[in-house]
Structure formats: C-alpha cells, structure tokens
Design a protein around this motif. Structure first.
Motif, mmCIF file in Angstrom:
data_model
loop_
_atom_site.group_PDB
_atom_site.id
_atom_site.type_symbol
_atom_site.label_atom_id
_atom_site.label_comp_id
_atom_site.label_asym_id
_atom_site.label_seq_id
_atom_site.Cartn_x
_atom_site.Cartn_y
_atom_site.Cartn_z
ATOM 1 N N ASP A 55 -9.053 -11.505 6.785
ATOM 2 C CA ASP A 55 -10.122 -11.961 5.928
ATOM 3 C C ASP A 55 -9.390 -12.638 4.736
ATOM 4 N N ALA A 56 -8.764 -11.729 4.162
ATOM 5 C CA ALA A 56 -8.011 -12.233 2.897
ATOM 6 C C ALA A 56 -7.085 -13.770 2.937
ATOM 7 N N TYR A 109 0.697 -1.078 0.019
ATOM 8 C CA TYR A 109 -0.112 0.116 -0.005
ATOM 9 C C TYR A 109 0.676 1.462 -0.023
ATOM 10 N N PHE A 130 -3.954 -2.986 9.106
ATOM 11 C CA PHE A 130 -4.385 -3.921 8.177
ATOM 12 C C PHE A 130 -4.531 -5.010 8.665
ATOM 13 N N LEU A 176 -7.283 -8.537 -1.925
ATOM 14 C CA LEU A 176 -7.357 -7.485 -1.137
ATOM 15 C C LEU A 176 -7.281 -6.352 -2.394
ATOM 16 N N GLU A 223 -7.005 -6.708 10.325
ATOM 17 C CA GLU A 223 -8.512 -7.450 10.189
ATOM 18 C C GLU A 223 -8.676 -7.839 8.561
ATOM 19 N N ARG A 224 -8.365 -7.058 7.657
ATOM 20 C CA ARG A 224 -8.427 -6.995 6.284
ATOM 21 C C ARG A 224 -7.705 -8.173 5.830
ATOM 22 N N VAL A 225 -6.379 -8.165 6.233
ATOM 23 C CA VAL A 225 -5.642 -9.437 6.127
ATOM 24 C C VAL A 225 -5.905 -10.648 6.241
#
Length: 470
Positions: free
Chosen positions: A429-430, A283, A423, A310, A425-427
């Motif tokens: 999920d991914a 990012y 990051f 992502l 939580e998003r990671v």
C-alpha cells in the motif's frame, strides 16, 4: 597509531633522522622522489598529549578546550608541528579523523602572528562541508575575533558580497561560487593571500572541478598550501604538483579500515523484497536513529515517501534539494525531530552527524572507499554502532569485492522470513502511495535525474556543481 614512527625524506627535517624511502605502498613517492613523507614522530620521543605540546598558542588551546578537543588526533599530531614550521602539506586522512582542526589551527596561529584581511582561503567540494568548516573556523577563532566569510551556491551573492566587503580574515568556499565572486564582485581580490587549503581534494576532482581549480590557481599569489585528501590518486598527485612547493606528506593511517566498535553485517534478500525487509528492520529498531543510503535521487525520494506513509519519521537529503532544504533536513536529523535520514552519498562523507545508531546500505556503494565513508557515519568518537548492507542477487560480485578490499568476511544478518513477510501488504500500500506522489513530482518538475544538472552552454553551471553528484 604513532608508534613505529618513521621519517622518509630526501632532506633533513628538524629531527635530523633519515631513512630510505619504502615506496612499495607510496604512489606519490614512486613518481616523485623529492616528496618528503612524514609518518609520525621519531620512536624515541613521546607522542604529544595536548595541543600545547604541538606548539599551539595558548588562546587557541583554550578554544580547543572549550570545544572538547582534549587530545590531538593522529593527523593533528603529525600535521600541526610541520604546518607551524611553514611547510606545504599533503595530508592523507579519512573523514572523522579531525583533519579540519589540523589545518585551521596553524592558519589561525599564522593569522595571529601577522594579522591581515583575506589571509586564508579554504576550498571544499560541497556546500555542507564548506559550512561545517566555516563553523569550525569561527569556533576556534572566537577568542581572537576572527572574521570568516562563507561563499557557496544556493545563497544570494549580494549578501556574500557584503560579507566580503567587510574584509574577512578567512574565506571558506566552493570553487564555482568563489570564481563567480572573483569575476563579478567589485573590489574582491586574493592578491594578498597567504594560505590556501584544498580539503577533500579527491572529492573536488571527482566532481569535475579541475578546470575551475586551474583558473583559481593561476590568479592566486605564492602562498603556503595544504592539500588534504582521503586517497592519493593520479588526479590528486597532478594537483599537488601544480599547487604545492616542496611539500611534506603525512598520513593518519596507511590502510583504509573501519573502527573496531562498528558491528557490520549483510542480509541476502531478493531484489523485489528490499522494501519489505527495510520496513521489518526499522520496526525491529524502532526509536533508533538511522541513515539509509540509496544509490539514486529517485530512490531517496521514493523510500522517504514510502516510510512516511507507514508512519516513520523520515526525511530525504540529496543534491537535487535546494540548499535551505538540505540544511533543514540535516538540522532536523541532528535535533532528532526526524530519526531516519534517507540519503544519497551527499551524506556519506565530510559531514559531522553525531549519535547515529544504525547505517543501512539499502543500495550497495560502487566501491570499498565509499562503503567506509558511509558506515563511518556511525560508531564515531569511540562509540559503538551498527551497519547492515542489503545484498540482492544482482549485488553478489560487488559485495565480494568490498569484502576483499577490506580483507574480511562479514557475518550474515539472519531473519525469519515469515516475520518479514507479515509486512508485505502494508508495504505494498505504501509503495503505491509513493509511486503516485513520485509521478506527481515528476509531472511538476521533470525527473530528478533530468533536473539534477542545470546547463549553461551545454555545461553544468558553477552554482550547480557545488551541490553533489549524488
């Protein structure tokens, strides 16, 4: 560079200069006192400024000009004059040094002087490198109508047999597929061969092509041979003894090193947070092109799926993919329709991938040589580049060994922990998406590690060997 040039030898070359051998850092000379070593031009001569100065014919010089080869690289400046004298060569040069043109130009010049079909054979360890070499042969030989046949696994043998039936001047091949054609393609023979090139010889032997090379060398006639390698290992030395006659050894550099335009650093992180740090770093550098190196096929596939989940434009490349899929991945990355290439060491060496902004060692390589090849994918041709390595608590000893081998300490890349963990939580999920998709892949095909090596009578098939051990 070409200053401080010296000539180490037992018999006099055309320059007539001799100097006693300094074998302290020359393993080949230690074991073979008859091996000539050419480290450059005599100090009272100016280095060549053009290919014409090296003795290359005008039509080939025009081809060099059209491809942007304006000035010979050190390995070209040292190799080409000796090759034009008809000498067998051992060339020690790293990837990106211009060694392909160093052996293709003398071959094409010899072909122009005495045209014949099946004049030259070039062997390479991987399909991508073989294809890249064939493109260089065709480009440099375009003005003289050179015919080149490419023999690699993953492509239909019938179409390759048809190409061989047209009597090409140059054959570029991986060893396994070449031996298949010699045994099975009617009318194909190399009895009239004049030139043999073994490119990336250390890699050929790392991939266990030794028995196949032994078979090939037994059926090849007496010829001029060029052996190019990044290192002079004991295996390469044995191959040199078996395949070359009174060779001259040339080196582009005496010490493995990285270029000055490459900014290198490391980041020390806990193993469990590697994915989060990877995403944070990408990012930070949104829009840049990057190659992310992993150690296993499984991680290459998993990281690629995770990053796509992502929203990143990522594509994997590894030895388990079909040939068409690997070429498609490379072409998409070169065309920038994908800006992240997730790769095993299949992409660390021999491939010309221009305009890479960043190299990320998600997993550290096992040795300094592989590290140099990996980070050498960026900062090419005088451009700048960045290489960052992830070092976990399990990698400290390995990283210290790499630093020691390169005789330098790298700067630590600093990050703010709170910014990285945003990051998480998003990671997470991914990662779950990637884990599910990997399970489905394994259920359909078996694990990549299990299917990497197809077996024939308990051994790897020839068609599988020329992929890559990555």
């Amino acid at each position: 560079m070409l200053s401080n040039a010296k000539l180490i030898r037992d018999t006099t070359l055309s320059t007539g200069r001799e100097r006693p051998s300094d074998s302290s850092n020359d393993a080949a000379t230690l074991s073979d006192p008859n091996l000539e070593k050419w480290d450059g031009l005599p100090s009272d001569e100016d280095p060549p400024k053009t290919f014409r100065d090296l003795g290359v014919l005008e039509s080939l010089c025009e081809a060099c000009d059209s491809l942007g080869y304006t000035k010979p690289t050190p390995i070209q400046a040292q190799s080409i004059p000796l090759a034009l004298q008809g000498r067998d060569l051992i060339g020690l040069a790293e990837t990106g040094s211009g060694k392909t043109a160093a052996f293709v130009l003398p071959i094409l010049q010899a072909l122009m002087n005495k045209p014949q079909p099946l004049h030259s054979l070039i062997l390479a360890p991987t399909r991508e490198l073989a294809q890249q070499i064939s493109q260089v042969v065709e480009a440099l030989g375009a003005l003289i109508s050179v015919r080149c046949a490419l023999l690699i696994g993953g492509i239909d043998m019938i179409s390759q047999s048809i190409a061989l039936g047209k009597k090409p001047h140059v054959v570029v091949a991986t060893p396994g597929r070449l031996l298949d054609h010699l045994e099975n393609t009617k009318g194909f023979s190399l009895r009239q061969l004049k030139y043999l090139v073994l490119d990336e010889a250390d890699r050929l032997l790392d991939l266990d092509f030794g028995p196949i090379l032994d078979k090939l060398l037994k059926v090849l006639p007496k010829r001029t041979t060029y052996l190019f390698s990044a290192t002079m290992s004991s295996k390469v030395e044995s191959l040199q003894r078996a395949s070359l006659s009174n060779p001259v050894r040339v080196e582009a550099s005496t010490k493995r090193q990285t270029v000055s335009t490459l900014l290198q650093s490391y980041i020390f992180i806990p193993q469990k947070y590697k994915d989060i740090h990877l995403v944070h770093m990408l990012y930070e550098r949104a829009g840049q092109t990057a190659i992310i190196f992993t150690r296993t096929i499984n991680d290459t596939q998993r990281v690629s799926i995770m990053l796509r989940a992502l929203g990143f434009s990522a594509i994997p490349i590894h030895g388990q993919l079909s040939q068409s899929a690997r070429l498609a991945a490379l072409n998409k990355f070169r065309a920038r329709s994908r800006n992240l290439l997730i790769a095993t060491d299949v992409a660390s060496r021999g491939l010309d991938i221009p305009s890479v902004d960043l190299v990320l060692n998600y997993d550290l390589p096992h040795d300094s040589k592989t590290y140099i090849h990996r980070v050498g994918r960026t900062a090419r041709a005088g451009k700048s580049g960045i290489a960052i390595s992830f070092v976990t608590q399990y990698d400290i000893e390995l990283w210290l060994r790499i630093e020691k081998a390169l005789s330098r300490k790298f700067d630590e890349h600093k990050v703010i922990k709170e910014e990285v963990m945003v990051f998480s939580e998003r990671v997470g999920d991914a990662q779950r998406v990637a884990a599910l998709e990997m399970k489905n892949l394994h259920d359909r095909r078996g694990t990549p590690g299990a299917t990497l090596r197809h077996k024939r009578n308990g051994k790897r098939s020839r068609d599988d060997m020329d992929q890559d051990e990555g």
